[in-house]
Design an enzyme around this catalytic site. Structure first.
Site, PDB file in Angstrom:
ATOM      1  N   ARG A  92       0.836  -1.190   0.000  1.00 20.47           N
ATOM      2  CA  ARG A  92       0.000   0.000   0.000  1.00 20.47           C
ATOM      3  C   ARG A  92       0.878   1.250   0.000  1.00 20.47           C
ATOM      4  O   ARG A  92       1.524   1.550   0.995  1.00 20.47           O
ATOM      5  CB  ARG A  92      -0.890   0.023   1.247  1.00 20.47           C
ATOM      6  CG  ARG A  92      -1.737  -1.227   1.425  1.00 20.47           C
ATOM      7  CD  ARG A  92      -2.419  -1.205   2.783  1.00 20.47           C
ATOM      8  NE  ARG A  92      -3.198  -2.421   3.011  1.00 20.47           N
ATOM      9  CZ  ARG A  92      -3.831  -2.688   4.145  1.00 20.47           C
ATOM     10  NH1 ARG A  92      -3.772  -1.827   5.150  1.00 20.47           N
ATOM     11  NH2 ARG A  92      -4.515  -3.809   4.279  1.00 20.47           N
ATOM     12  N   ASP A 151       1.497   5.255   0.091  1.00 18.41           N
ATOM     13  CA  ASP A 151       0.807   6.340   0.785  1.00 18.41           C
ATOM     14  C   ASP A 151       0.248   7.367  -0.187  1.00 18.41           C
ATOM     15  O   ASP A 151       0.612   7.404  -1.366  1.00 18.41           O
ATOM     16  CB  ASP A 151       1.770   7.041   1.748  1.00 18.41           C
ATOM     17  CG  ASP A 151       2.305   6.106   2.811  1.00 18.41           C
ATOM     18  OD1 ASP A 151       1.548   5.206   3.233  1.00 18.41           O
ATOM     19  OD2 ASP A 151       3.478   6.276   3.218  1.00 18.41           O
ATOM     20  N   TYR A 183      12.723   0.332  -3.287  1.00 20.93           N
ATOM     21  CA  TYR A 183      12.141   1.667  -3.334  1.00 20.93           C
ATOM     22  C   TYR A 183      13.197   2.678  -3.758  1.00 20.93           C
ATOM     23  O   TYR A 183      14.398   2.498  -3.513  1.00 20.93           O
ATOM     24  CB  TYR A 183      11.602   2.079  -1.961  1.00 20.93           C
ATOM     25  CG  TYR A 183      10.250   1.499  -1.609  1.00 20.93           C
ATOM     26  CD1 TYR A 183       9.081   2.173  -1.943  1.00 20.93           C
ATOM     27  CD2 TYR A 183      10.144   0.283  -0.935  1.00 20.93           C
ATOM     28  CE1 TYR A 183       7.838   1.654  -1.615  1.00 20.93           C
ATOM     29  CE2 TYR A 183       8.904  -0.247  -0.606  1.00 20.93           C
ATOM     30  CZ  TYR A 183       7.757   0.438  -0.955  1.00 20.93           C
ATOM     31  OH  TYR A 183       6.529  -0.078  -0.634  1.00 20.93           O
ATOM     32  N   ARG A 225      10.507   6.190   4.245  1.00 22.06           N
ATOM     33  CA  ARG A 225      10.437   7.643   4.455  1.00 22.06           C
ATOM     34  C   ARG A 225      11.087   8.047   5.774  1.00 22.06           C
ATOM     35  O   ARG A 225      11.700   9.122   5.865  1.00 22.06           O
ATOM     36  CB  ARG A 225       8.978   8.090   4.402  1.00 22.06           C
ATOM     37  CG  ARG A 225       8.364   7.988   3.006  1.00 22.06           C
ATOM     38  CD  ARG A 225       6.862   8.144   3.023  1.00 22.06           C
ATOM     39  NE  ARG A 225       6.462   9.414   3.595  1.00 22.06           N
ATOM     40  CZ  ARG A 225       5.211   9.731   3.927  1.00 22.06           C
ATOM     41  NH1 ARG A 225       4.236   8.835   3.770  1.00 22.06           N
ATOM     42  NH2 ARG A 225       4.928  10.916   4.429  1.00 22.06           N
TER      43      ARG A 225
END
Length: 433
Positions: free
Chosen positions: A57, A59, A117, A205
């Site tokens: 998922r 953001d 990522y 993050r």
């Protein structure tokens, strides 16, 4: 007479999306999310209401280059037909790159063995409008050496509880193994890439925020080690914005096809497919501009834009009522600086005054075979109209004209194809920028 229920089969899709248009991945009623957009498109295209399961998922505001989904569709559909039909329905911000049949037990999330990522920072006082919402804009210069040193803190198997947002986010374990944490830069762009067997909620993050703190001179490497060892989110700094985050790739068992050698040990296949593989790094910016005469087809213009962006060209000049189709041009819509003008001649004259060599791509008398042509590093490549080519007034002001040898019918290449071949030749001559 009751309606028959179609027999369903499992499919796997790889897609990209611009997160600015959505409230994240996960469905929230009928609010604009990527999952909802996909499920609506599937229902419209194939008249089945099925859940679309993502590998993870993302953001609100985060993006994807290689999100993977699994879903059930009617048996017998051709993967390419599925891809084309859904792309025609989906909003422009979502693009399905690959569709393939999958085994019945394949699940985009549960079957994943690793993810990569990418996080992008724009480190400059000014942010180009096209980058807004696609990067984390940090105005003050960062200490790249300190940031690079900080990356190694996170490599290996660790308990990442300090970097997991929300203490009530239940996980069987907060231990994860990071096999790659790399910082690259070509200022003003700073790119952080991280590969791991799994990620906690907002882990990437939160790690990025800590690394940037090191770049700001507010944390040392030892500080980051202590935060990691604390296994407490309260010990860690804040969270980097979602705007710079991209899900780059998801790995599955079949992505590491093994064979057994004589000693009985498994080894990696020599060739493993890597779609959207990270690009080569340039040591300097490209000094190549692409200028298109008025074109008949926005499809051709968009194809040229995509190739130019993949070649790290930064500037595209268009003439007249021309625009890019985002589903064809893809990321070039955001990466290229595109300017539209009324006429081409004054633009070329200014480029010449700025030191560019004007090179036309056309079949003419006295044109040079591209096989024998040596480009100047500072070149403006001028591409002609699909039907009429480059007009006489444009040909008169060019420094050189190159053509691509043709060996069969038809005796010319499509304008977008010819432009792509020429861009590749320029890159071959100047592989480092």
């Amino acid at each position: 007479m009751s309606n028959s229920i179609p027999t369903l089969s499992n499919y796997r899709m790889t897609l990209s999306y611009d997160g600015r248009a959505f409230l994240g991945w996960q469905r929230h009623g009928n609010k604009p999310t990527v999952q909802y957009a996909l499920e609506q498109a599937v229902e419209q295209a194939f008249n089945v209401h099925v859940p679309v399961r993502g590998s993870g998922r993302t953001d609100r505001g985060a993006h994807a280059l290689g999100q993977v989904v699994s879903l059930q569709l009617p048996v017998g559909l051709e993967p390419e037909a599925i891809r084309n039909k859904l792309n025609d329905i989906l909003p422009a911000e979502v693009h399905i790159a690959v569709v393939s049949g999958a085994s019945p037990d394949f699940h985009a999330c549960n079957s994943a063995i690793a993810k990569r990522y990418r996080y992008v920072i724009w480190n400059d006082s000014k942010l180009p409008a096209e980058r807004d919402g696609r990067v984390w804009h940090i105005r003050k210069p960062l200490d790249l050496e300190a940031m690079n040193d900080a990356c190694s803190v996170f490599v290996g198997e660790h308990d990442f509880a300090s970097f997991a947002t929300r203490s009530n986010f239940k996980q069987k374990s907060t231990r994860r193994t990071v096999t790659e944490a790399v910082l690259r830069h070509e200022l003003p762009i700073i790119t952080f890439e991280i590969l791991a067997d799994g990620f906690l909620y907002k882990m990437v993050r939160n790690i990025v925020r800590a690394i940037v703190k090191a770049g700001e001179g507010r944390y040392t490497r030892d500080d980051l080690c202590r935060i990691l060892d604390a296994k407490d989110r309260k010990a860690s700094p804040g969270t980097a914005p979602a705007s710079g985050l991209y899900l780059e790739r998801v790995f599955y068992a079949e992505d590491k096809i093994s064979e057994t050698n004589k000693g009985g040990h498994s080894k990696m296949s020599q060739f493993v497919h890597q779609r959207h593989k990270t690009g080569s790094r340039l040591t300097r910016s490209r000094e190549l501009v692409v200028a298109c005469a008025p074109m008949r087809s926005n499809v051709n213009v968009s194809s040229i834009a995509r190739t130019a962006s993949a070649c790290a060209v930064e500037r595209l000049i268009l003439i007249g009522n021309t625009s890019l189709i985002s589903k064809i041009a893809r990321d070039s819509v955001f990466e290229l600086k595109v300017s539209v003008h009324r006429t081409l001649t004054p633009v070329l004259q200014k480029l010449r005054n700025d030191g560019y060599r004007l090179v036309g791509l056309e079949q003419t008398t006295n044109s040079t075979s591209m096989h024998n042509y040596s480009f100047s590093r500072r070149t403006a490549l001028v591409v002609g109209n699909e039907r009429t080519g480059l007009t006489a007034d444009i040909l008169d002001i060019l420094d050189d004209v190159v053509e691509i040898p043709v060996y069969g019918l038809p005796h010319s290449f499509n304008a977008a194809t010819a432009a792509s071949m020429t861009l590749y030749e320029y890159c071959r001559q100047f592989p480092n920028g």
